[in-house]
Design a protein around this motif. Structure first.
Motif, PDB file in Angstrom:
ATOM      1  N   MET A 120       0.834  -1.206   0.000  1.00  0.00           N
ATOM      2  CA  MET A 120       0.000   0.000   0.000  1.00  0.00           C
ATOM      3  C   MET A 120       0.870   1.257   0.000  1.00  0.00           C
ATOM      4  SD  MET A 120      -3.062   0.926   2.657  1.00  0.00           S
ATOM      5  CE  MET A 120      -4.017   2.445   2.487  1.00  0.00           C
ATOM      6  N   ILE A 121       1.952   1.225   0.785  1.00  0.00           N
ATOM      7  CA  ILE A 121       2.870   2.367   0.819  1.00  0.00           C
ATOM      8  C   ILE A 121       3.574   2.530  -0.526  1.00  0.00           C
ATOM      9  CG2 ILE A 121       4.969   3.275   1.896  1.00  0.00           C
ATOM     10  CD1 ILE A 121       4.089   1.984   4.495  1.00  0.00           C
ATOM     11  N   GLN A 122       3.970   1.414  -1.132  1.00  0.00           N
ATOM     12  CA  GLN A 122       4.619   1.487  -2.441  1.00  0.00           C
ATOM     13  C   GLN A 122       3.674   2.056  -3.499  1.00  0.00           C
ATOM     14  OE1 GLN A 122       5.987  -2.492  -3.169  1.00  0.00           O
ATOM     15  NE2 GLN A 122       7.799  -2.274  -1.875  1.00  0.00           N
ATOM     16  N   LEU A 123       2.417   1.653  -3.454  1.00  0.00           N
ATOM     17  CA  LEU A 123       1.432   2.200  -4.396  1.00  0.00           C
ATOM     18  C   LEU A 123       1.225   3.688  -4.154  1.00  0.00           C
ATOM     19  CD1 LEU A 123      -0.720   1.752  -6.593  1.00  0.00           C
ATOM     20  CD2 LEU A 123      -2.319   1.133  -4.773  1.00  0.00           C
ATOM     21  N   PHE A 124       1.195   4.087  -2.889  1.00  0.00           N
ATOM     22  CA  PHE A 124       1.049   5.497  -2.528  1.00  0.00           C
ATOM     23  C   PHE A 124       2.218   6.320  -3.069  1.00  0.00           C
ATOM     24  CE2 PHE A 124       2.121   8.746   0.723  1.00  0.00           C
ATOM     25  CZ  PHE A 124       1.032   9.578   0.548  1.00  0.00           C
ATOM     26  N   MET A 125       3.445   5.839  -2.855  1.00  0.00           N
ATOM     27  CA  MET A 125       4.622   6.560  -3.329  1.00  0.00           C
ATOM     28  C   MET A 125       4.686   6.564  -4.861  1.00  0.00           C
ATOM     29  SD  MET A 125       5.901   7.659  -0.591  1.00  0.00           S
ATOM     30  CE  MET A 125       7.361   8.375  -1.329  1.00  0.00           C
ATOM     31  N   ARG A 126       4.257   5.473  -5.495  1.00  0.00           N
ATOM     32  CA  ARG A 126       4.250   5.428  -6.963  1.00  0.00           C
ATOM     33  C   ARG A 126       3.318   6.480  -7.534  1.00  0.00           C
ATOM     34  NH1 ARG A 126       0.321   3.081  -9.982  1.00  0.00           N
ATOM     35  NH2 ARG A 126       0.807   2.572 -12.159  1.00  0.00           N
ATOM     36  N   ASP A 127       2.120   6.606  -6.968  1.00  0.00           N
ATOM     37  CA  ASP A 127       1.162   7.588  -7.483  1.00  0.00           C
ATOM     38  C   ASP A 127       1.644   9.014  -7.255  1.00  0.00           C
ATOM     39  OD1 ASP A 127      -0.372   5.471  -8.204  1.00  0.00           O
ATOM     40  OD2 ASP A 127      -2.196   6.144  -7.213  1.00  0.00           O
ATOM     41  N   ILE A 128       2.301   9.249  -6.143  1.00  0.00           N
ATOM     42  CA  ILE A 128       2.864  10.580  -5.890  1.00  0.00           C
ATOM     43  C   ILE A 128       3.921  10.910  -6.932  1.00  0.00           C
ATOM     44  CG2 ILE A 128       4.256  11.948  -4.301  1.00  0.00           C
ATOM     45  CD1 ILE A 128       2.817  10.639  -2.014  1.00  0.00           C
ATOM     46  N   GLY A 129       4.810   9.951  -7.199  1.00  0.00           N
ATOM     47  CA  GLY A 129       5.849  10.173  -8.198  1.00  0.00           C
ATOM     48  C   GLY A 129       5.282  10.436  -9.578  1.00  0.00           C
ATOM     49  N   LEU A 130       4.250   9.682  -9.965  1.00  0.00           N
ATOM     50  CA  LEU A 130       3.624   9.894 -11.272  1.00  0.00           C
ATOM     51  C   LEU A 130       2.960  11.264 -11.352  1.00  0.00           C
ATOM     52  CD1 LEU A 130       1.995   6.394 -11.910  1.00  0.00           C
ATOM     53  CD2 LEU A 130       3.996   7.368 -13.042  1.00  0.00           C
ATOM     54  N   ALA A 131       2.297  11.682 -10.275  1.00  0.00           N
ATOM     55  CA  ALA A 131       1.621  12.975 -10.289  1.00  0.00           C
ATOM     56  C   ALA A 131       2.615  14.126 -10.372  1.00  0.00           C
ATOM     57  CB  ALA A 131       0.754  13.117  -9.041  1.00  0.00           C
ATOM     58  N   VAL A 132       3.737  14.010  -9.673  1.00  0.00           N
ATOM     59  CA  VAL A 132       4.730  15.088  -9.679  1.00  0.00           C
ATOM     60  C   VAL A 132       5.447  15.152 -11.018  1.00  0.00           C
ATOM     61  CG1 VAL A 132       6.875  15.896  -8.635  1.00  0.00           C
ATOM     62  CG2 VAL A 132       5.034  15.039  -7.178  1.00  0.00           C
ATOM     63  N   ARG A 133       5.783  13.982 -11.581  1.00  0.00           N
ATOM     64  CA  ARG A 133       6.522  13.974 -12.846  1.00  0.00           C
ATOM     65  C   ARG A 133       5.650  14.426 -14.012  1.00  0.00           C
ATOM     66  NH1 ARG A 133       8.704   9.033 -10.925  1.00  0.00           N
ATOM     67  NH2 ARG A 133       7.235   7.861 -12.236  1.00  0.00           N
ATOM     68  N   SER A 134       4.408  13.977 -14.025  1.00  0.00           N
ATOM     69  CA  SER A 134       3.542  14.322 -15.153  1.00  0.00           C
ATOM     70  C   SER A 134       2.940  15.707 -15.025  1.00  0.00           C
ATOM     71  CB  SER A 134       2.412  13.293 -15.291  1.00  0.00           C
ATOM     72  OG  SER A 134       1.554  13.327 -14.168  1.00  0.00           O
ATOM     73  N   GLY A 135       2.821  16.217 -13.779  1.00  0.00           N
ATOM     74  CA  GLY A 135       2.207  17.513 -13.569  1.00  0.00           C
ATOM     75  C   GLY A 135       0.702  17.492 -13.653  1.00  0.00           C
ATOM     76  N   GLY A 136       0.107  16.305 -13.877  1.00  0.00           N
ATOM     77  CA  GLY A 136      -1.336  16.225 -14.037  1.00  0.00           C
ATOM     78  C   GLY A 136      -2.114  16.579 -12.792  1.00  0.00           C
ATOM     79  N   GLY A 137      -1.560  16.299 -11.607  1.00  0.00           N
ATOM     80  CA  GLY A 137      -2.277  16.635 -10.395  1.00  0.00           C
ATOM     81  C   GLY A 137      -1.661  17.820  -9.679  1.00  0.00           C
ATOM     82  N   PHE A 138      -0.351  17.765  -9.504  1.00  0.00           N
ATOM     83  CA  PHE A 138       0.334  18.757  -8.689  1.00  0.00           C
ATOM     84  C   PHE A 138       0.353  20.133  -9.346  1.00  0.00           C
ATOM     85  CE2 PHE A 138       4.227  20.865  -7.239  1.00  0.00           C
ATOM     86  CZ  PHE A 138       3.979  20.885  -5.884  1.00  0.00           C
ATOM     87  N   GLY A 139       0.875  20.222 -10.565  1.00  0.00           N
ATOM     88  CA  GLY A 139       1.035  21.524 -11.196  1.00  0.00           C
ATOM     89  C   GLY A 139      -0.235  22.092 -11.779  1.00  0.00           C
ATOM     90  N   LEU A 140      -1.032  21.241 -12.409  1.00  0.00           N
ATOM     91  CA  LEU A 140      -2.224  21.727 -13.100  1.00  0.00           C
ATOM     92  C   LEU A 140      -3.229  22.333 -12.131  1.00  0.00           C
ATOM     93  CD1 LEU A 140      -3.603  21.953 -15.847  1.00  0.00           C
ATOM     94  CD2 LEU A 140      -4.606  19.693 -15.451  1.00  0.00           C
ATOM     95  N   ALA A 141      -3.428  21.707 -10.977  1.00  0.00           N
ATOM     96  CA  ALA A 141      -4.388  22.212 -10.006  1.00  0.00           C
ATOM     97  C   ALA A 141      -3.963  23.582  -9.468  1.00  0.00           C
ATOM     98  CB  ALA A 141      -4.543  21.226  -8.852  1.00  0.00           C
ATOM     99  N   LEU A 142      -2.682  23.733  -9.167  1.00  0.00           N
ATOM    100  CA  LEU A 142      -2.200  25.014  -8.657  1.00  0.00           C
ATOM    101  C   LEU A 142      -2.316  26.115  -9.698  1.00  0.00           C
ATOM    102  CD1 LEU A 142       0.991  23.975  -6.642  1.00  0.00           C
ATOM    103  CD2 LEU A 142      -1.229  24.661  -5.741  1.00  0.00           C
ATOM    104  N   ILE A 143      -1.981  25.807 -10.949  1.00  0.00           N
ATOM    105  CA  ILE A 143      -2.071  26.813 -12.008  1.00  0.00           C
ATOM    106  C   ILE A 143      -3.522  27.230 -12.222  1.00  0.00           C
ATOM    107  CG2 ILE A 143      -1.734  27.202 -14.470  1.00  0.00           C
ATOM    108  CD1 ILE A 143       0.728  25.400 -14.290  1.00  0.00           C
ATOM    109  N   PHE A 144      -4.424  26.250 -12.233  1.00  0.00           N
ATOM    110  CA  PHE A 144      -5.843  26.575 -12.406  1.00  0.00           C
ATOM    111  C   PHE A 144      -6.349  27.439 -11.247  1.00  0.00           C
ATOM    112  CE2 PHE A 144     -10.308  25.656 -11.586  1.00  0.00           C
ATOM    113  CZ  PHE A 144     -10.879  25.900 -12.829  1.00  0.00           C
TER     114      PHE A 144
END
Length: 218
Positions: A1-25
């Motif tokens: 569960m922790i590995q899945l959590f860290m994987r999703d965080i890494g994907l969101a930060v690298r792709s910018g789909g969650g982290f960057g896009l929400a802040l810019i909007f």
């Protein structure tokens, strides 16, 4: 569960789909409001609680379809379903990753952007607390909606229509907490109600989401 959590965080930060896009909007929404309402500082302060909470809510919507959609398309979700990890835990890990990369940054940035809308300092702190307590509910409810629309082509619009009515209580109490703080009134009751919504969502929605994932993966 922790590995899945860290994987999703890494994907969101690298792709910018969650982290960057929400802040810019969120930044765009807050910056455009003064242009729409004009330079009247009293008018900006009046609408600031609702505008900031609404902007944060809409920013959370942007990446909801990515919570399960990418894993469903590449087959990773089928592997997770056949793993020893329960689907309820998969849901919690993904909802937590969404909150950490979307809800938490919005909560921390919102008081700074509130300055653009002439929001008082104490109201800005109330805004931060309300978002910290309320955005987990937004992520949990949004992830639940993502399980319901899993596999539907162009399900982003349907997902928004499903979760927006469920977001209304959190929006009402969150804006009320900030509004009460801006008027110098106690705002502890709205915060307690927001916390109750988040805890209720964390207690109930994992089981409903696990059942929805099992049905959609058959």
């Amino acid at each position: 569960m922790i590995q899945l959590f860290m994987r999703d965080i890494g994907l969101a930060v690298r792709s910018g789909g969650g982290f960057g896009l929400a802040l810019i909007f969120f930044l765009i929404v807050v910056v455009l409001i003064p242009f729409a309402l004009g330079p009247d500082q009293s008018a900006l302060a009046l609408v600031a609680p609702g505008v900031l909470w609404l902007g944060a809510l809409l920013a959370c919507l942007l990446s909801l379809d990515r919570i399960f959609g990418l894993d469903y398309e590449d087959g990773s979700l089928d592997l997770l379903a056949s793993s020893p990890l329960p689907l309820e835990s998969v849901y919690l890990a993904k909802a937590a990753a969404h909150w950490l990369t979307t809800g938490l940054p919005l909560a921390l940035v919102a008081p700074l952007l509130g300055v653009l809308l002439n929001l008082r300092f104490d109201a800005g702190m109330a805004l931060c607390f309300s978002l910290l307590l309320g955005t987990p509910a937004l992520s949990l409810i949004g992830a639940f909606g993502a399980t319901l629309t899993l596999g539907i082509k162009r399900g982003g619009l349907l997902l928004s229509l499903l979760v927006l009515p469920l977001y209304v209580p959190t929006l009402i109490f969150g804006a009320q907490a900030v509004r009460s703080a801006s008027l110098g009134q106690p705002f502890d009751v709205p915060l307690v109600l927001i916390l109750a919504i988040s805890l209720g969502a964390a207690a109930i929605l994992p089981f409903a989401s696990g059942a929805a994932l099992r049905i959609n993966l058959r």
